[in-house]
Design an enzyme around this catalytic site. Structure first.
Site, PDB file in Angstrom:
ATOM      1  N   HIS A  71       0.816  -1.221   0.000  1.00 59.47           N
ATOM      2  CA  HIS A  71       0.000   0.000   0.000  1.00 59.47           C
ATOM      3  C   HIS A  71       0.855   1.280   0.000  1.00 59.47           C
ATOM      4  CE1 HIS A  71      -2.914   3.044   0.969  1.00 59.47           C
ATOM      5  NE2 HIS A  71      -2.394   3.217   2.169  1.00 59.47           N
ATOM      6  N   HIS A 116       3.711   6.663   5.570  1.00 53.85           N
ATOM      7  CA  HIS A 116       2.525   7.413   5.994  1.00 53.85           C
ATOM      8  C   HIS A 116       1.616   6.649   6.962  1.00 53.85           C
ATOM      9  CE1 HIS A 116       0.259   5.368   2.724  1.00 53.85           C
ATOM     10  NE2 HIS A 116      -0.796   5.613   3.493  1.00 53.85           N
ATOM     11  N   GLU A 160       0.529   4.939  12.806  1.00 53.10           N
ATOM     12  CA  GLU A 160      -0.724   4.299  13.183  1.00 53.10           C
ATOM     13  C   GLU A 160      -0.549   2.799  13.418  1.00 53.10           C
ATOM     14  OE1 GLU A 160      -4.436   6.138  12.317  1.00 53.10           O
ATOM     15  OE2 GLU A 160      -3.019   6.860  13.808  1.00 53.10           O
ATOM     16  N   ASP A 161       0.124   2.150  12.503  1.00 53.08           N
ATOM     17  CA  ASP A 161       0.055   0.693  12.433  1.00 53.08           C
ATOM     18  C   ASP A 161       1.302  -0.046  12.920  1.00 53.08           C
ATOM     19  OD1 ASP A 161      -2.326   1.264  11.253  1.00 53.08           O
ATOM     20  OD2 ASP A 161      -1.667   0.879   9.202  1.00 53.08           O
TER      21      ASP A 161
HETATM   22 MN    MN Z   1      -2.726   4.647   3.896  1.00 52.08          MN
END
Ligand code: MN
Length: 487
Positions: free
Chosen positions: A47, A71, A75-76
């Site tokens: 992604h 990016h 978050e992940d």
């Molecule tokens: Mn994304």
């Protein structure tokens, strides 16, 4: 997966330092997303890699590519902003932080209220800080839309709707015409499944036939241009985007047979002089339709778009729209502000592009970023970026994009012809305003309807949009005899 990195690095736009930065970002992303999968089953790294590739194709600078690769890292993955800053520098960390913050905007609240005002404001604000944050976010959204079918049904529609209402208009305002159209077309079948099915039924064969016809006439046109000693860089066909076609058909009450630009022909030549020469040759052989010759080179559109357009009776008497432009105009039309960034970062600026850069929105953006950098209060300034255009909202939060000076009547016609015809007044923030009131950015406008649908010729004196003018005139053309009989 490393082939993606190789592809990105092939772009001659990056210097050695840039290549090193991108490689470091890529390796960091690979390590951090290790063993993570997308819902589609692909490795998660695919992604950010796709997002970065898209931006690299638009020649964005190495720092943007590095930030795009990371990016989703905050978050992940366990990666922190501090680590990104240490490894890749403050600017990359700043961009990653910007994208992460944008991702945290909760649109679901807005959707519940059927209002996008808050989200739009936040997006505009992020734009003010660094336009590259928005460019990464738009590329992110494009890939998410391309893989939307993997998500559960109930999520698909919400995300597609967000795309239509927030992301596509922003891409449009940034002059990224291709991206705007792509985002809209990806969202179309999810948000309006029946309408989409209808359009496909009506238009599919037409699209194919028209595309074939344009293919067939290409060599003939090319020969005529070469005979006139005009150097041709490229001739290709442009297929109209589906959602914009659908909207045009609904708005204008049109039959698909009356859409003249379903498939247009595009001719790319090296310079402006050649553009006009092409127009001359085309008109020598094919009769133009009155009123459809448009010189957006002499008079560019407010967003900086430049091209010559003409619609002619071409081979076998068929009607074709032809668009003529230089490679610089083409890049600008397709990539908008991304093209601007590419050139200013790469130091590849040339004279032609320097002129284009002076178009209003790039100049505005420059001021805009300057003020943002100097830490000035930009809350008032941020809307100046949209000078000449204003965003106005319905009480339900639907956004309409109107020219500066537009009135409640323009607004009503932009929503629906019937609403325009039956407007008797308007309220803004609960207060009644006159019909000739000039709408302000972010006004929430409630239209007051009368029972009788009857516009006034007086309105023509102050409405600003062509749409309102033509609808008012159309009403009088249609209703004149009845109107007189009633008097
Ligand atoms: Mn994304």
């Amino acid at each position: 997966m490393d082939s993606v990195l190789a592809t990105i690095l092939q772009n001659p736009h990056f210097n050695d330092e840039g290549k090193k930065l991108i490689t470091r970002a890529y390796n960091t992303a690979v390590i951090n997303h290790k063993n993570q999968k997308r819902i589609s089953g692909e490795d998660l790294i695919s992604h950010p890699a796709t997002v970065a590739t898209f931006l690299s194709e638009h020649n964005l600078d190495a720092k943007t590519i590095a930030a795009a690769l990371l990016h989703d890292s905050i978050e992940d993955t366990p990666l922190t902003l501090k680590t990104i800053e240490e490894k890749l520098g403050g600017e990359v960390a700043f961009l990653v932080e910007g994208v992460t913050k944008l991702s945290k905007i909760d649109y679901s609240d807005d959707i519940k209220k059927a209002s996008h005002i808050d989200s739009l404001k936040k997006m505009l604000f992020a734009m003010a800080q660094d336009i590259r944050v928005i460019l990464i976010k738009l590329a992110d959204r494009l890939h998410n839309m391309q893989t939307l079918s993997y998500l559960p049904t109930e999520k698909r529609k919400r995300i597609a709707q967000e795309t239509l209402e927030i992301y596509a208009p922003i891409a449009g305002r940034l002059g990224m015409g291709q991206l705007k159209g792509d985002l809209e077309d990806l969202a179309f079948p999810y948000v309006y499944p029946q309408e989409y099915a209808w359009l496909m039924k009506v238009a599919k064969n037409k699209f194919a036939n028209r595309a074939q016809y344009v293919e067939n006439i290409k060599p003939i046109i090319k020969r005529r241009l070469l005979e006139a000693n005009i150097p041709v860089i490229d001739i290709h066909s442009r297929v109209k985007h589906q959602l914009s076609l659908y909207k045009k058909m609904v708005k204008e009450d049109l039959d698909i047979n009356n859409i003249l630009d379903l498939v247009a022909m595009r001719i790319i030549v090296p310079d402006i002089k050649s553009c006009y020469e092409v127009l001359g040759v085309i008109h020598k052989y094919y009769k133009p339709l009155a009123g459809l010759i448009k010189d957006f080179i002499a008079v560019p559109k407010p967003n900086g778009y430049r091209s010559l357009h003409t619609t002619v009776f071409c081979e076998k008497g068929k009607i074709v729209e032809i668009q003529i432009r230089t490679p610089e105009m083409h890049e600008f039309a397709e990539s908008g502000i991304a093209a601007h960034w590419a050139y200013s970062e790469g130091g590849k600026e040339n004279a032609t592009f320097a002129n284009q850069k002076e178009t209003y929105w790039v100049a505005e953006l420059r001021n805009f970023l300057k003020s943002a950098e100097s830490g000035e209060d930009i809350s008032g300034l941020k809307m100046d970026f949209f000078k000449n255009r204003i965003f106005v909202f319905t009480p339900k939060g639907e956004v309409k994009d109107l020219p500066e000076g537009a009135t409640p009547i323009d607004f009503a016609y932009a929503i629906h012809t019937d609403l325009g015809n039956s407007i008797k007044g308007a309220k803004i923030g609960g207060k009644i305003v006159p019909l000739e009131y000039e709408l302000k950015n972010e006004d929430v406008v409630e239209i007051l309807k009368s029972k009788i649908k009857k516009p006034s010729l007086d309105w023509l004196r102050f409405v600003k949009t062509n749409q309102a003018q033509s609808k008012i005139r159309a009403w009088f053309r249609k209703n004149k005899p009845i109107h007189n009989a009633n008097q």
